[in-house]
Motif scaffolding. Structure first.
Motif, PDB file in Angstrom:
ATOM      1  N   LYS A  51     -66.646  18.223 -71.744  1.00 15.83           N
ATOM      2  CA  LYS A  51     -67.903  17.472 -71.822  1.00 15.83           C
ATOM      3  C   LYS A  51     -67.709  15.980 -71.588  1.00 15.83           C
ATOM      4  N   ARG A  52     -66.580  15.431 -72.027  1.00 19.17           N
ATOM      5  CA  ARG A  52     -66.352  13.998 -71.854  1.00 19.17           C
ATOM      6  C   ARG A  52     -66.154  13.617 -70.393  1.00 19.17           C
ATOM      7  N   ARG A  86     -74.036  26.367 -66.930  1.00 20.87           N
ATOM      8  CA  ARG A  86     -73.903  26.070 -68.361  1.00 20.87           C
ATOM      9  C   ARG A  86     -72.539  26.502 -68.899  1.00 20.87           C
ATOM     10  N   TYR A 118     -71.338   8.552 -74.948  1.00 24.79           N
ATOM     11  CA  TYR A 118     -70.009   8.861 -74.422  1.00 24.79           C
ATOM     12  C   TYR A 118     -68.942   7.935 -74.992  1.00 24.79           C
ATOM     13  N   TYR A 152     -74.056  15.823 -66.207  1.00 25.39           N
ATOM     14  CA  TYR A 152     -74.985  16.937 -66.018  1.00 25.39           C
ATOM     15  C   TYR A 152     -76.384  16.387 -65.832  1.00 25.39           C
ATOM     16  N   VAL A 176     -71.162  24.529 -72.439  1.00 23.87           N
ATOM     17  CA  VAL A 176     -72.265  24.711 -73.378  1.00 23.87           C
ATOM     18  C   VAL A 176     -72.396  26.177 -73.784  1.00 23.87           C
ATOM     19  N   GLU A 206     -65.135  20.738 -75.556  1.00 22.86           N
ATOM     20  CA  GLU A 206     -65.410  19.320 -75.859  1.00 22.86           C
ATOM     21  C   GLU A 206     -64.651  18.389 -74.918  1.00 22.86           C
ATOM     22  N   CYS A 218     -70.077  23.846 -67.921  1.00 25.09           N
ATOM     23  CA  CYS A 218     -70.270  22.591 -68.662  1.00 25.09           C
ATOM     24  C   CYS A 218     -69.751  22.693 -70.081  1.00 25.09           C
TER      25      CYS A 218
END
Lengths: 330, 381
Positions: A86-87, A58, A115, A91, A63, A83, A61
């Motif tokens: 994340k793109r 996590r 996305y 996951y 998060v 951020e 990622c």
């Protein structure tokens, strides 16, 4: 997925951490993890429940914020710009996080929209991942009506719809049948060949053996890190002057008790219906049979290389005794 | 706002797929309104009465007849023994017992005071109150009638009207405003709009968020680039739409089915309705941050619903409540919206008339949204 997409070479470290740590109040979930994973690797993350696998994933990622050290994914710092990470990552979690009332198509479409893919690209990518996972035959079926294996393929398809360069899989095969597991791994190998880097947490040793790299977390610490063959060749696992044996007999429990009493046997562990023994080099297979199961005609000893399970069992044991010693000292 | 459209489109797909949501959002309020609207009929009529007439002559028969004519009472039994009289009351067959003594007619004819005995079952206080009032009014009217006859004979009158006829000394002329026929629907139905909107919306929104947490899709969404704002707006917007449709349907039912006309301005009613809808969505969001499972969300929703029905002034007037209950009513958004609805629908109140209630509702809205948003954000970290 192409090697020159980011203008970086193939052998660059895609995931890199430096003394990465996370604490929740007084509890330290991840402690001091330093590692580096190259592009295209399948990194197997192993360890008992609650050892910190999910926390580590996590953080990578974007998060969960690390509370110490640093981590970089695709060259981006996880605390500075989660951020941006994340793109570019995918996951897939242990629970199949799909909308069960929506159809396969609607699930794929939703993740493609999330996305920010435009209409044309959405159609193109949905088609691509559906064909690749083989789920195109079920496009209009509600996700709830898929079998476990197909649900998981759909989850994989959803996590790949935006062409991520890194894929995190948190126990993706927990609770599905062996055939579906094997199919999933075939897909993962294919992804790896296309240059996608993967981090997979698992409890299955056979899955661990398939990984290109392995990390073993025990009590929040990464206590083993490397390729599977490197780990098995570690002299700490099979010390100088010892050999490993697999011992078969009709009453393994009794044999185990006897083995533990023998000074020449350094270590004995039950593996299913057989024993794994670490014995002094001088001990012969005939002596082992005579000592452990003299009257059993089925008893036999065979020399074996260490398995990953041997590695993890031994390292865990060593780690806990180390911890106990430091506690005593303190 | 990243991910807003994706979430919005998905949420509509859920609603389209899940028939129960549509039924719950559109049909249930309409049914609730109809049932509540008809069942909340609080005019008490036809109270069962047992009569023991020991006189049995014309005077007493007139008395019994006028009791029946009030429609407040319905004579269910006439008995002759004290035992049967007592039984009728203890068994609950009759709520009121009328005992006329043997000398009733004689005393009236002799111009002596005649006594009747009325026994009232006090267990249902509202029924008892109505019975006592009606009997009191009936005997008073009868007495005045007899007094007037006597006064006429004696060429004396306490008061006369412009035609010279005997009249009541003081006459009150009452005019009923806003609800000339004293229909209960006027009182209950506008308030019901507030209750129904709150119940349905708080349920639906808290469910839709808790469901995603329960199934793990919320966790999955956090790994995507969707922003908290896009996520929240995308999830709540469909319910704002649904709520608006719902409000129009209920208003139409109120006018069409219950014949309660909207006296005031729709231009004022709808913006304030919007304010209330946002407040209730905030309440749904707050519930979703408190509940881990859909079952818990339902229980917490019920917890909010009970005071909203009982303490908001929907059923019982707030002015009669002891101060702690009055205070609880004061923090409920439905309390203010109820006054706004009744004000606009029944009394054609304008924004100035309703200012205290508008301010109250606005404060509730800001407080609930701030609290729920901050709790929701915290849970994302």
């Amino acid at each position: 997925m192409k090697q020159n997409k980011t203008g970086q070479p193939m052998d660059e470290a895609v995931i890199q951490t430096d003394h990465l740590a996370r604490r929740f109040g007084h509890f330290i979930a991840v402690r001091d993890v330093t590692m580096s994973i190259p592009r295209g690797a399948i990194f197997g993350l192993l360890g008992p429940n609650g050892s910190g696998k999910s926390t580590l994933i996590r953080m990578l990622c974007g998060v969960l914020r690390p509370s110490g050290g640093s981590g970089r994914v695709l060259g981006v710092d996880v605390s500075a710009d989660p951020e941006a990470i994340k793109r570019r990552i995918g996951y897939m979690s242990q629970k199949f996080s799909l909308y069960s009332d929506l159809t396969v198509r609607e699930n794929l479409e939703f993740y493609a929209r999330i996305y920010g893919l435009d209409r044309q690209r959405r159609a193109q990518r949905q088609e691509a991942v559906a064909t690749w996972t083989g789920i195109s035959q079920y496009m209009d079926r509600p996700a709830a009506q898929l079998s476990g294996g197909w649900k998981q393929r759909l989850a994989l398809a959803c996590s790949l719809v935006h062409e991520p360069e890194v894929l995190f899989l948190d126990e993706p095969t927990a609770g599905i049948d062996p055939v579906a597991r094997r199919d999933l791994w075939d897909l993962l190998f294919d992804l790896s060949h296309r240059g996608v880097t993967m981090m997979v947490s698992t409890h299955y040793m056979d899955e661990a053996e398939r990984c290109t790299h392995i990390g073993y977390i025990y009590m929040s610490r990464m206590i083993a890190l490397g390729r599977p063959d490197q780990l098995k060749a570690d002299p700490a696992i099979t010390p100088e002057g010892t050999r490993r044996w697999e011992f078969v007999c009709t009453q393994p429990a009794a044999a185990l008790a006897r083995a533990r009493a023998l000074p020449v046997i350094r270590d004995a562990t039950m593996f299913g219906d057989r024993l794994h023994l670490l014995a002094d080099k001088a001990v012969s297979p005939e002596e082992l049979v005579a000592q452990l199961a003299a009257t059993d005609p089925a008893a036999a000893a065979r020399q074996i290389p260490p398995t990953l399970e041997d590695v993890f069992v031994l390292l865990s044991r060593k780690q806990s005794s180390n911890l106990q010693e430091t506690e005593k000292a303190a | 706002m990243k991910g807003f459209w994706a979430i919005l489109i998905k949420e509509f797909a859920h609603i389209r797929r899940d028939r129960t949501t549509i039924i719950f959002a559109i049909l249930v309020p309409a049914v609730q309104l109809t049932i509540f609207g008809y069942a909340a009929n609080v005019t008490i009529e036809n109270i069962p009465m047992v009569v023991m007439d020991l006189d049995g002559r014309q005077q007493s028969r007139e008395l019994i007849q006028s009791m029946g004519n009030t429609r407040t009472f319905r004579i269910v039994d006439r008995v002759v023994s004290a035992e049967a009289f007592r039984r009728a009351l203890t068994s609950g067959r009759a709520k009121v017992g009328l005992l006329i003594p043997p000398n009733y007619s004689e005393r009236l004819l002799r111009r002596e005071q005649a006594r009747i005995q009325v026994l009232v079952d006090g267990s249902d206080s509202q029924v008892a109150q109505t019975a006592v009032n009606t009997v009191g009014l009936l005997t008073a009217t009868m007495s005045i009638g007899k007094a007037q006859v006597a006064a006429e004979l004696a060429q004396f009158a306490a008061a006369r009207d412009e035609h010279g006829a005997q009249a009541m000394a003081v006459e009150s002329r009452t005019r009923l405003l806003y609800n000339p026929n004293l229909l209960d629907a006027y009182f209950f139905v506008p308030g019901l709009i507030a209750i129904v909107l709150q119940v349905v919306l708080a349920f639906l929104t808290s469910f839709s968020i808790v469901k995603e947490r329960e199934t793990g899709t919320l966790e999955q969404l956090f790994v995507t680039p969707v922003s908290p704002r896009g996520l929240l707006l995308g999830k709540l917007t469909p319910y704002v739409l649904l709520a608006t449709i719902e409000m129009v349907i209920i208003l139409a039912l109120m006018v069409g089915l219950f014949g309660v006309p909207i006296q005031g301005s729709l231009m004022l009613l709808f913006p304030l309705g919007g304010l209330f809808i946002f407040t209730v969505l905030g309440l749904g969001l707050l519930i979703s941050t408190l509940a881990r499972t859909q079952l818990q969300a339902m229980q917490i929703s019920l917890l909010f619903m009970l005071p909203s029905v009982l303490l908001s002034g929907f059923v019982f007037p707030r002015s009669e409540m002891p101060w702690p209950l009055y205070a609880v009513g004061g923090i409920l958004p439905v309390t203010y919206f109820l006054q706004i609805l009744r004000g606009i629908v029944l009394r054609s109140a304008d924004a100035m008339d309703l200012l205290p209630n508008i301010i109250g509702l606005a404060i509730c809205c800001v407080a609930i949204l701030t609290l729920s948003l901050s709790r929701f954000r915290k849970q994302l970290d």
